[in-house]
Design a protein around this motif. Structure first.
Motif, PDB file in Angstrom:
ATOM      1  N   ASP A  24      38.321  34.021  42.979  1.00  0.00           N
ATOM      2  CA  ASP A  24      39.598  34.713  42.976  1.00  0.00           C
ATOM      3  C   ASP A  24      40.727  33.747  42.641  1.00  0.00           C
ATOM      4  O   ASP A  24      40.685  32.559  42.995  1.00  0.00           O
ATOM      5  CB  ASP A  24      39.903  35.303  44.360  1.00  0.00           C
ATOM      6  CG  ASP A  24      39.157  36.597  44.629  1.00  0.00           C
ATOM      7  OD1 ASP A  24      38.363  37.025  43.777  1.00  0.00           O
ATOM      8  OD2 ASP A  24      39.377  37.185  45.710  1.00  0.00           O
TER       9      ASP A  24
ATOM     10  N   LEU B  79      44.058  37.449  40.056  1.00  0.00           N
ATOM     11  CA  LEU B  79      42.809  38.108  39.655  1.00  0.00           C
ATOM     12  C   LEU B  79      41.811  38.085  40.805  1.00  0.00           C
ATOM     13  O   LEU B  79      41.339  37.026  41.210  1.00  0.00           O
ATOM     14  CB  LEU B  79      42.200  37.418  38.426  1.00  0.00           C
ATOM     15  CG  LEU B  79      40.903  38.049  37.894  1.00  0.00           C
ATOM     16  CD1 LEU B  79      41.175  39.445  37.339  1.00  0.00           C
ATOM     17  CD2 LEU B  79      40.277  37.161  36.813  1.00  0.00           C
TER      18      LEU B  79
ATOM     19  N   HIS C 263      47.895  41.320  41.675  1.00  0.00           N
ATOM     20  CA  HIS C 263      46.566  40.934  41.201  1.00  0.00           C
ATOM     21  C   HIS C 263      45.904  42.068  40.416  1.00  0.00           C
ATOM     22  O   HIS C 263      45.997  43.228  40.794  1.00  0.00           O
ATOM     23  CB  HIS C 263      45.660  40.498  42.356  1.00  0.00           C
ATOM     24  CG  HIS C 263      45.310  41.584  43.317  1.00  0.00           C
ATOM     25  ND1 HIS C 263      46.010  41.804  44.488  1.00  0.00           N
ATOM     26  CD2 HIS C 263      44.330  42.531  43.295  1.00  0.00           C
ATOM     27  CE1 HIS C 263      45.486  42.821  45.130  1.00  0.00           C
ATOM     28  NE2 HIS C 263      44.468  43.294  44.432  1.00  0.00           N
ATOM     29  N   SER C 264      45.274  41.716  39.332  1.00  0.00           N
ATOM     30  CA  SER C 264      44.392  42.645  38.628  1.00  0.00           C
ATOM     31  C   SER C 264      42.996  42.494  39.225  1.00  0.00           C
ATOM     32  O   SER C 264      42.758  41.649  40.085  1.00  0.00           O
ATOM     33  CB  SER C 264      44.386  42.355  37.124  1.00  0.00           C
ATOM     34  OG  SER C 264      44.029  41.011  36.873  1.00  0.00           O
TER      35      SER C 264
ATOM     36  N   ALA D 129      38.837  42.148  38.408  1.00  0.00           N
ATOM     37  CA  ALA D 129      37.739  41.914  37.477  1.00  0.00           C
ATOM     38  C   ALA D 129      36.477  42.546  38.026  1.00  0.00           C
ATOM     39  O   ALA D 129      36.292  42.632  39.236  1.00  0.00           O
ATOM     40  CB  ALA D 129      37.530  40.415  37.269  1.00  0.00           C
TER      41      ALA D 129
ATOM     42  N   PRO E  73      43.095  45.875  34.611  1.00  0.00           N
ATOM     43  CA  PRO E  73      43.940  44.744  34.207  1.00  0.00           C
ATOM     44  C   PRO E  73      45.373  44.848  34.714  1.00  0.00           C
ATOM     45  O   PRO E  73      46.105  43.865  34.704  1.00  0.00           O
ATOM     46  CB  PRO E  73      43.903  44.830  32.679  1.00  0.00           C
ATOM     47  CG  PRO E  73      43.646  46.272  32.378  1.00  0.00           C
ATOM     48  CD  PRO E  73      42.744  46.752  33.488  1.00  0.00           C
TER      49      PRO E  73
END
Length: 343
Positions: free
Chosen positions: A151, A155, A241-242, A244, A259
């Motif tokens: 992290d 992200l 934060h996006s 993943a 995203p």
């Protein structure tokens, strides 16, 4: 205890379940884990029939307890979204579809009027952001495909929901009994998830419903006292934060990451209604069924790192006293007992 499924799931004791076909009053509590509905534009499943809604309403009016949850968007709405009282204690429908008789507004955890449209799976759908309660995981690791998973502040990994780091609940005073341990301590740790729904309370406590063609108050009163639902716990989404998504063969359909950056917000996690003073059953609603499923409790077998594969503890073994898993087990038992009229 009996398990039931509205389809033909072989793991359920009662398959192709219809609420009209069983003697619901033989049971004290119904646990409704709703999955079918509109999922960010993709519709799956079929709504329960009006007669089934009436059967559940009769069950509640006879004192039966109900627990109900779904997830983001319209997930769970086909089973729970039109049941009186339950329908106003959670956001059940997304922006893509809402039946004409569904509430358009609700009261949030602050008591402020908000839209009744549920949060989506991905931000900006219909102008709404996702309700992202994932917690930063400082530990990195090597995924099965050899890539580094870590992290950053901007992200997070989708499978943070499966690690051993819980979100922290803020409890509305006085602390409800379902969120108390035997020693009196509060239960404040819950699983996190990328896109939750939200519990709310009704904007109109004096609304009238007619599930059996006879108009009756949705929330009854006795001697001038009308019990009201209360949001008893909230969760927090951090901003920026996006998300993943590491390839995960254990998850059907690999849910998408996002995203778009998360948006800071506070959401209702648990809502409780004590209908006993009005002669009807109790209700608890939850923002997401992910607070009760194995991938959020005991890890994801295909998780990207060891801590995401372990979760809060080992399956089929007693959890350590004072652990997150022990607290969650206590909460689940407390919900059953409270809905059945104890405490």
């Amino acid at each position: 205890m009996q398990t039931a499924h509205r389809g033909d799931d072989p793991d359920a004791a009662l398959q192709n379940f219809d609420f009209r076909s069983e003697r619901l009053r033989d049971y004290d509590v119904l646990w409704l884990f709703g999955f079918e509905g509109n999922n960010d534009g993709a519709v799956h499943g079929t709504p329960i029939a009006d007669g089934e809604i009436a059967a559940v309403f009769d069950f509640m009016n006879a004192g039966g307890g109900v627990f109900a949850t779904g997830d983001h968007s319209g997930m769970g709405s086909f089973m729970c979204g039109r049941i009186p009282r339950v329908r106003t204690m959670r956001k059940w429908f997304g922006v893509e579809y809402r039946p004409a008789d569904a509430p358009t507004h609700a009261l949030d955890w602050r008591g402020e009027v908000v839209t009744a449209a549920n949060w989506p799976a991905k931000s900006v759908l219909g102008g709404l952001d996702r309700a992202d309660t994932l917690v930063f995981n400082p530990r990195g690791g090597i995924a099965a495909d050899g890539t580094l998973v870590r992290d950053t502040e901007s992200l997070y990994q989708f499978d943070n929901q499966s690690d051993d780091i819980a979100q922290t609940l803020v409890l509305d005073p006085p602390v409800h009994s379902i969120l108390r341990r035997a020693d009196g301590a509060s239960i404040t740790r819950f699983p996190d998830h990328m896109h939750e729904g939200e519990v709310v309370t009704p904007a109109d406590l004096e609304a009238v419903v007619a599930p059996e063609d006879t108009p009756v108050p949705e929330y009854p009163s006795v001697d001038g006292v009308r019990p009201a639902p209360r949001v008893i716990a909230t969760g927090t989404a951090t901003a920026g934060h996006s998300v993943a998504l590491t390839a995960d063969p254990c998850l059907s359909g690999n849910p998408p990451g996002d995203p778009a950056p998360s948006v800071a917000m506070t959401i209702g996690i648990l809502c409780a209604y004590d209908g006993l003073p009005a002669g009807v059953g109790r209700i608890v609603t939850d923002s997401s069924f992910h607070h009760y499923v194995d991938v959020n409790l005991i890890g994801d077998p295909c998780g990207s790192t060891p801590d995401r594969r372990r979760g809060f503890g080992m399956p089929y073994r007693p959890p350590a006293p004072g652990s997150v898993l022990a607290d969650l087990g206590t909460c689940y038992v407390n919900i059953v007992r409270w809905l059945a009229g104890s405490g």
